[in-house]
Write an enzyme that holds these catalytic residues in place. Structure first.
Site, PDB file in Angstrom:
ATOM      1  N   PHE A  65       0.847  -1.293   0.021  1.00 14.15           N
ATOM      2  CA  PHE A  65       0.059  -0.273   0.081  1.00 14.15           C
ATOM      3  C   PHE A  65       0.816   1.286  -0.113  1.00 14.15           C
ATOM      4  O   PHE A  65       0.316   2.361   0.099  1.00 14.15           O
ATOM      5  CB  PHE A  65      -1.000  -0.100   1.347  1.00 14.15           C
ATOM      6  CG  PHE A  65      -1.768  -1.012   1.206  1.00 14.15           C
ATOM      7  CD1 PHE A  65      -2.940  -1.532   0.195  1.00 14.15           C
ATOM      8  CD2 PHE A  65      -1.917  -2.173   2.458  1.00 14.15           C
ATOM      9  CE1 PHE A  65      -3.575  -2.481   0.356  1.00 14.15           C
ATOM     10  CE2 PHE A  65      -2.569  -3.068   2.408  1.00 14.15           C
ATOM     11  CZ  PHE A  65      -3.587  -3.389   1.507  1.00 14.15           C
ATOM     12  N   ASN A  69      11.517   4.932   0.303  1.00 12.89           N
ATOM     13  CA  ASN A  69      13.041   4.631   0.286  1.00 12.89           C
ATOM     14  C   ASN A  69      13.815   4.764   1.306  1.00 12.89           C
ATOM     15  O   ASN A  69      13.309   5.758   2.324  1.00 12.89           O
ATOM     16  CB  ASN A  69      13.459   5.513  -0.897  1.00 12.89           C
ATOM     17  CG  ASN A  69      12.541   5.546  -2.240  1.00 12.89           C
ATOM     18  OD1 ASN A  69      12.445   4.627  -2.827  1.00 12.89           O
ATOM     19  ND2 ASN A  69      11.859   6.773  -2.573  1.00 12.89           N
ATOM     20  N   HIS A  76      27.285  16.914   3.927  1.00 10.49           N
ATOM     21  CA  HIS A  76      27.670  18.130   3.293  1.00 10.49           C
ATOM     22  C   HIS A  76      27.660  17.726   1.570  1.00 10.49           C
ATOM     23  O   HIS A  76      28.404  18.301   0.916  1.00 10.49           O
ATOM     24  CB  HIS A  76      29.251  18.258   3.390  1.00 10.49           C
ATOM     25  CG  HIS A  76      29.522  18.709   4.887  1.00 10.49           C
ATOM     26  ND1 HIS A  76      29.619  19.981   5.556  1.00 10.49           N
ATOM     27  CD2 HIS A  76      29.517  18.148   5.940  1.00 10.49           C
ATOM     28  CE1 HIS A  76      29.805  20.136   6.802  1.00 10.49           C
ATOM     29  NE2 HIS A  76      29.839  18.648   6.892  1.00 10.49           N
ATOM     30  N   ASP A  82      26.333  24.631   6.888  1.00 11.94           N
ATOM     31  CA  ASP A  82      27.541  23.985   7.565  1.00 11.94           C
ATOM     32  C   ASP A  82      27.612  24.653   9.110  1.00 11.94           C
ATOM     33  O   ASP A  82      27.263  25.829   9.330  1.00 11.94           O
ATOM     34  CB  ASP A  82      29.018  24.692   6.927  1.00 11.94           C
ATOM     35  CG  ASP A  82      29.500  23.892   5.965  1.00 11.94           C
ATOM     36  OD1 ASP A  82      28.884  22.707   5.653  1.00 11.94           O
ATOM     37  OD2 ASP A  82      30.176  24.487   4.806  1.00 11.94           O
ATOM     38  N   HIS A  86      31.742  21.730  12.195  1.00 13.18           N
ATOM     39  CA  HIS A  86      32.615  21.101  11.204  1.00 13.18           C
ATOM     40  C   HIS A  86      33.902  21.361  11.063  1.00 13.18           C
ATOM     41  O   HIS A  86      34.552  20.551  10.471  1.00 13.18           O
ATOM     42  CB  HIS A  86      31.630  21.919  10.017  1.00 13.18           C
ATOM     43  CG  HIS A  86      32.324  21.373   8.460  1.00 13.18           C
ATOM     44  ND1 HIS A  86      32.567  19.921   8.134  1.00 13.18           N
ATOM     45  CD2 HIS A  86      32.374  22.172   7.635  1.00 13.18           C
ATOM     46  CE1 HIS A  86      33.078  20.310   7.038  1.00 13.18           C
ATOM     47  NE2 HIS A  86      32.902  21.345   6.608  1.00 13.18           N
ATOM     48  N   HIS A 214      35.682  28.833   5.882  1.00  7.95           N
ATOM     49  CA  HIS A 214      35.422  27.943   6.915  1.00  7.95           C
ATOM     50  C   HIS A 214      36.189  28.394   8.214  1.00  7.95           C
ATOM     51  O   HIS A 214      35.403  28.464   9.397  1.00  7.95           O
ATOM     52  CB  HIS A 214      35.928  26.466   6.425  1.00  7.95           C
ATOM     53  CG  HIS A 214      35.088  25.733   5.572  1.00  7.95           C
ATOM     54  ND1 HIS A 214      35.219  26.082   3.903  1.00  7.95           N
ATOM     55  CD2 HIS A 214      33.948  24.868   5.522  1.00  7.95           C
ATOM     56  CE1 HIS A 214      34.219  25.252   3.535  1.00  7.95           C
ATOM     57  NE2 HIS A 214      33.671  24.665   4.443  1.00  7.95           N
TER      58      HIS A 214
END
Length: 266
Positions: A65, A69, A76, A82, A86, A214
């Protein structure tokens, strides 16, 4: 308690503006699939897995029914947030589940350097670029987002063009080390949003320090959002951005849906 249309004038005004078209919702998120371009680190570094769907059932014997998935993905991958944790400079900072909501729903400004990036894929944003923009449009918003438009979203469906790698490395636009330090330490922005695969320029591994966006942003409790699209539909100022990562405990990043609210005609 449920919220009825009579409970809040502000909510009613917002809903009416969306329904009437005076407030537009712009999707800044790239579609996420197995063909989404991803960062490719050279050896000996280890790459994240790409995004994929694994079918579990599709109205058949395993699930007559329903269809569902499993998803397989690195943190990332695609349009993602981020978190400070990280990067080594922010390793003791917030993980992606701890980001304050008031910094995920915040004003956004768009700095358009698409013409410069079209001429030079290694273009980097400098402090003077930002200050010149501020002289025309006003100061960067405290607690808000700086969205860098480079036009790179036009390559989003062509991984080779998007990553733009040759023997000299990856050639994609970003921000300089000096600008990253200034944005991280001297401004009140919540974070940086870009159209490229990461918040650093493609060749930023050779900068000092390496990957300065970063290093300085995440190290100063600021955030990054990558692989944005449709920044051309936003005005330089006046948009409201909604950044919605998954609330992953201990996560250093998360795929996210990123939306912008824009007043019609701005």
């Amino acid at each position: 308690m449920s919220l009825n249309r009579t409970d809040s004038g502000l909510i009613n005004t917002l809903l009416d503006a969306v329904a009437g078209g005076t407030l537009e919702i712009v999707d800044l998120t790239a579609p996420l699939s197995s063909s989404t371009p991803t960062l490719k680190l050279p050896a000996p570094f280890v790459n994240l897995i790409d995004f994929s769907l694994e079918a579990v059932s599709a109205f058949d014997e395993p699930g007559p029914f329903w269809k569902h998935n499993n998803i397989h993905t690195g943190e990332h991958i695609g349009t993602h947030v981020d978190a400070p944790s990280h990067w080594i400079s922010g390793r003791d900072g917030d993980d992606v589940s701890q980001l304050p909501l008031t910094r995920l729903v915040a004003p956004a400004v768009v700095l358009d350097f698409s013409a410069q990036a079209a001429e030079d894929p290694d273009f980097v944003l400098e402090i003077d670029h930002v200050k010149t923009w501020e002289a025309e449009h006003g100061a960067l918003p405290d607690g808000g987002w700086l969205l860098l438009r480079t036009g790179w979203d036009k390559f989003a469906e062509d991984a080779d063009a998007f990553l733009n790698i040759d023997d000299g490395g990856s050639h994609t636009p970003g921000i300089s080390a000096a600008c990253a330090k200034w944005l991280g330490e001297e401004t009140g922005i919540a974070g940086l949003g870009v159209e490229t695969v990461g918040i650093d320029a493609g060749n930023a591994g050779a900068f000092d320090p390496p990957f300065p966006a970063h290093y300085y942003l995440l190290g100063n409790n600021k955030y990054g959002v990558t692989l944005l699209q449709n920044l051309a539909q936003l005005p330089p100022t006046g948009a409201l951005i909604v950044v919605a990562p998954l609330k992953i405990t201990g996560g250093t990043a998360s795929p996210a849906r990123v939306l912008a609210l824009v007043e019609h005609g701005r």
